[in-house]
Enzyme design. Sequence first.
Site, short mmCIF file in Angstrom:
data_model
loop_
_atom_site.label_atom_id
_atom_site.label_comp_id
_atom_site.label_asym_id
_atom_site.label_seq_id
_atom_site.Cartn_x
_atom_site.Cartn_y
_atom_site.Cartn_z
N HIS A 138 -0.86 3.52 0.07
CA HIS A 138 -0.29 2.22 0.77
C HIS A 138 -0.25 0.99 -0.12
CE1 HIS A 138 -4.85 1.34 1.47
NE2 HIS A 138 -4.34 0.12 1.35
N ASP A 168 -3.84 9.17 1.21
CA ASP A 168 -3.84 7.93 0.94
C ASP A 168 -4.04 7.78 -0.74
OD1 ASP A 168 -3.13 5.04 1.25
OD2 ASP A 168 -4.86 4.54 1.58
N SER A 239 -8.11 -2.45 -1.98
CA SER A 239 -7.62 -1.28 -1.94
C SER A 239 -7.24 -0.34 -2.98
CB SER A 239 -6.45 -1.19 -0.96
OG SER A 239 -6.85 -1.50 0.37
#
Length: 495
Positions: A138, A168, A239
């Site tokens: 992402h 992911d 992230s």
Amino acid sequence: MQFIRLGSNRVKRIAACAAVGVAMALTSAGMTVNAQPSATPTLAVPDFTQVVEQTEGSVVNIRTTESVPVRRSPMGPGPSDPYEMFRWFFGPDFMPPGMPGPRQRNAPTPPEQERTVPRGVGSGFIISSDGYILTNNHVVAKSNGIFVTLTSGKEYKAKVIGTDPRTDVALIKIDAQGLTPLPIGDSTKLKKGQWVLAIGSPFGLDSTVTAGIVSAINRDTGDYLPFIQTDVAVNPGNSGGPLINLAGQVVGVNSQIISQSGGFMGISLAIPIDEAMRVVDQLKAHGKVTRGRIGVQIGSVSEDVAKAIGLESAKGAMVSNVEPNGPAAQAGVRSGDVITRFDGKQISQMSDLPRIVGGTKPGSRVPMDVWRKGKTITLQVKVGEMPSADEAGAGQGEQPKAEAADALGLKVIEVSDTVREKLDIKGGVQVAQVEEPAAAAGLAPGDIIITINDVDITSPAQYAKVVAGLSPSRAAALLVIRGDQSQWVTITPRK
């Protein structure tokens, strides 16, 4: 709240006993305390500085860009016109005095223009000396430019080697040599209460270090992987960054936070590094991830159901639907079976099955135990290949192939014969994935579309033709079945 007042001598005795208990607990846990009898016992907090010095240089900042259409005049498709407001009042052919000729109403629309704008900031870490970097999918998805900045300040433009939306995970590469990769640890050895660090770029603040403990392992959130849960402060921008143990090894990839505010609230989730590296190996070799499938829709087994069918405990995956002519159907699986073991591995809960099947090489023939009519039956199933992440949902069993998202923002699949028989319908398509504008209209995966405007839907191919003929200037009416109810929903197709 009530407070209890104690005598001073009694307080001293209680405090002394508590201090001894704390010292014994810390000693058994491998921690040290101040042993001087006259001093208050103190906890020897780990010194993280050495770990940070060893690992910080291998963590990178990732910023991305994307293309967006140039905003045109709000009064029309063409360039900005100072007289557009007058034409709104006096008609489309209005021209100020002295201006030559009437306005051309059917003039060709100029081509759509785009510009590049910043998209977001994330983190990543180096896993090889020749420039391979691991991050989240992402972080880099839907971007037209990826820029990696090292702690030295040097910036590189990166290219995507491969991505896996299910887990992911994304693998990118920069043109550099002699980099220092982070050592890879073993996430299967993690224990609750173990100290871990996160290094990343929360809110764009490069090389930020936060510390905490492992709160839980194998946390099931309905996604394809079990997560590592920690109380390490992780915020937007973290992230893709590493979760590091006190040995300086990566044990996870920071991926998600559970929050009501959008910021850190004490719970963060990381992808186990063992699972991430298995994905990386496939991405590096093939640019994509290949997983197994058996063609079933599954559900959880409740305590009441387990008792009713004679299972010792509420374990396994209940088969709710079997794909016609799929691997499971060919092996003899039936709706109502409970899959308890697959390839020798126990299915403790529903979400275990997609993970175990997905990790099995397509084409393999493996044993599968099912509970049927009070006894265990062992079937031999030949594992098929799972479609890409956009074609099937990971957590609720596998689905047939879905087409790309259409003007309604939908990806649809064929309705199985079992569902058609149950609903007493002859055609229709089943929603596999929802984007805008369908999401705003309330559609959800699993909904069945049987009519668009006045046209009955018979198959995904015929549905695609009907949607392709819809006008973006007029809302379309869809007759949708959800559960045992049907309703009309209106959606304006996107251009």
